[in-house]
Design a protein around this motif. Structure first.
Motif, short mmCIF file in Angstrom:
data_model
loop_
_atom_site.label_atom_id
_atom_site.label_comp_id
_atom_site.label_asym_id
_atom_site.label_seq_id
_atom_site.Cartn_x
_atom_site.Cartn_y
_atom_site.Cartn_z
N GLU A 18 -47.70 19.43 -26.92
CA GLU A 18 -47.82 19.60 -28.37
C GLU A 18 -46.47 19.52 -29.08
O GLU A 18 -46.40 19.22 -30.26
CB GLU A 18 -48.50 20.93 -28.69
CG GLU A 18 -49.96 20.95 -28.29
CD GLU A 18 -50.61 22.30 -28.45
OE1 GLU A 18 -49.95 23.24 -28.96
OE2 GLU A 18 -51.77 22.43 -28.05
N MET A 19 -45.39 19.75 -28.34
CA MET A 19 -44.05 19.71 -28.94
C MET A 19 -43.42 18.32 -28.89
O MET A 19 -42.45 18.06 -29.58
CB MET A 19 -43.13 20.70 -28.22
CG MET A 19 -43.50 22.13 -28.44
SD MET A 19 -42.30 23.25 -27.72
CE MET A 19 -42.73 23.15 -25.99
N LEU A 20 -43.96 17.44 -28.06
CA LEU A 20 -43.37 16.11 -27.89
C LEU A 20 -43.82 15.16 -29.00
O LEU A 20 -44.94 15.24 -29.48
CB LEU A 20 -43.78 15.53 -26.54
CG LEU A 20 -43.31 16.30 -25.31
CD1 LEU A 20 -43.87 15.68 -24.05
CD2 LEU A 20 -41.79 16.36 -25.26
N VAL A 21 -42.91 14.28 -29.38
CA VAL A 21 -43.23 13.26 -30.38
C VAL A 21 -42.78 11.90 -29.87
O VAL A 21 -41.97 11.79 -28.96
CB VAL A 21 -42.54 13.55 -31.75
CG1 VAL A 21 -43.08 14.83 -32.36
CG2 VAL A 21 -41.04 13.59 -31.61
N CYS A 22 -43.30 10.86 -30.49
CA CYS A 22 -42.93 9.50 -30.14
C CYS A 22 -41.44 9.30 -30.46
O CYS A 22 -41.00 9.63 -31.56
CB CYS A 22 -43.78 8.52 -30.94
SG CYS A 22 -43.27 6.80 -30.78
N PRO A 23 -40.68 8.75 -29.53
CA PRO A 23 -39.25 8.53 -29.80
C PRO A 23 -38.99 7.47 -30.87
O PRO A 23 -37.93 7.45 -31.47
CB PRO A 23 -38.69 8.09 -28.45
CG PRO A 23 -39.85 7.58 -27.69
CD PRO A 23 -41.06 8.34 -28.19
N LEU A 24 -39.96 6.62 -31.14
CA LEU A 24 -39.79 5.56 -32.13
C LEU A 24 -40.21 6.00 -33.53
O LEU A 24 -39.46 5.85 -34.49
CB LEU A 24 -40.61 4.33 -31.70
CG LEU A 24 -40.49 3.10 -32.58
CD1 LEU A 24 -39.07 2.55 -32.55
CD2 LEU A 24 -41.47 2.03 -32.09
N THR A 25 -41.40 6.59 -33.64
CA THR A 25 -41.95 6.94 -34.96
C THR A 25 -41.84 8.41 -35.31
O THR A 25 -42.08 8.79 -36.45
CB THR A 25 -43.43 6.54 -35.03
OG1 THR A 25 -44.15 7.32 -34.06
CG2 THR A 25 -43.62 5.06 -34.79
N LYS A 26 -41.53 9.24 -34.33
CA LYS A 26 -41.46 10.70 -34.50
C LYS A 26 -42.81 11.31 -34.90
O LYS A 26 -42.88 12.36 -35.49
CB LYS A 26 -40.39 11.11 -35.53
CG LYS A 26 -39.02 10.52 -35.27
CD LYS A 26 -38.44 10.96 -33.96
CE LYS A 26 -37.03 10.46 -33.80
NZ LYS A 26 -36.80 9.66 -32.65
N THR A 27 -43.89 10.61 -34.53
CA THR A 27 -45.23 11.13 -34.79
C THR A 27 -45.80 11.76 -33.52
O THR A 27 -45.28 11.57 -32.42
CB THR A 27 -46.18 9.99 -35.26
OG1 THR A 27 -46.19 8.97 -34.26
CG2 THR A 27 -45.73 9.42 -36.59
N ARG A 28 -46.86 12.50 -33.70
CA ARG A 28 -47.50 13.21 -32.59
C ARG A 28 -48.04 12.24 -31.55
O ARG A 28 -48.48 11.14 -31.86
CB ARG A 28 -48.63 14.04 -33.16
CG ARG A 28 -49.22 14.99 -32.18
CD ARG A 28 -50.23 15.87 -32.87
NE ARG A 28 -50.54 16.91 -31.93
CZ ARG A 28 -50.85 18.13 -32.27
NH1 ARG A 28 -50.92 18.45 -33.53
NH2 ARG A 28 -51.12 19.03 -31.37
N LEU A 29 -48.01 12.67 -30.29
CA LEU A 29 -48.53 11.88 -29.18
C LEU A 29 -49.89 12.42 -28.76
O LEU A 29 -50.16 13.62 -28.88
CB LEU A 29 -47.56 11.94 -28.00
CG LEU A 29 -46.19 11.32 -28.24
CD1 LEU A 29 -45.23 11.73 -27.14
CD2 LEU A 29 -46.30 9.81 -28.34
N THR A 30 -50.74 11.54 -28.25
CA THR A 30 -52.07 11.91 -27.79
C THR A 30 -52.13 11.71 -26.28
O THR A 30 -51.68 10.68 -25.77
CB THR A 30 -53.13 11.00 -28.46
OG1 THR A 30 -53.01 11.12 -29.86
CG2 THR A 30 -54.52 11.38 -28.04
#
Length: 77
Positions: A18-30
């Protein structure tokens, strides 16, 4: 022949995910359906999880097909 079970040390904690985000877009990952990759819907990239460690380097990611993104967005609704 015994069935090989996944090593519990190689499981990713859902709270960490839940704390990780996409390194490119900084959006949430699924989390992918099989739990073996993290998917950025915004970037259409899937990052592998190897031995419980998410590899969030762009050169490790695979491109996600539009149909797969649509299935993810439907599943999340």
């Amino acid at each position: 022949m015994p069935v090989a079970q996944e090593d519990p040390r190689h499981k990713v904690d859902r709270h960490v995910l839940e704390m990780l985000v996409c390194p490119l877009t900084k959006t949430r990952l699924t989390l992918g359906a099989e739990g073996k990759e993290l998917i950025s819907v915004a970037a259409r990239l899937a990052f592998p999880i190897v031995k419980g460690v998410p590899l969030l380097a762009l050169d490790e990611a695979r491109n996600v097909e539009p149909e797969e993104v649509q299935a993810l967005t439907r599943r999340g609704s």
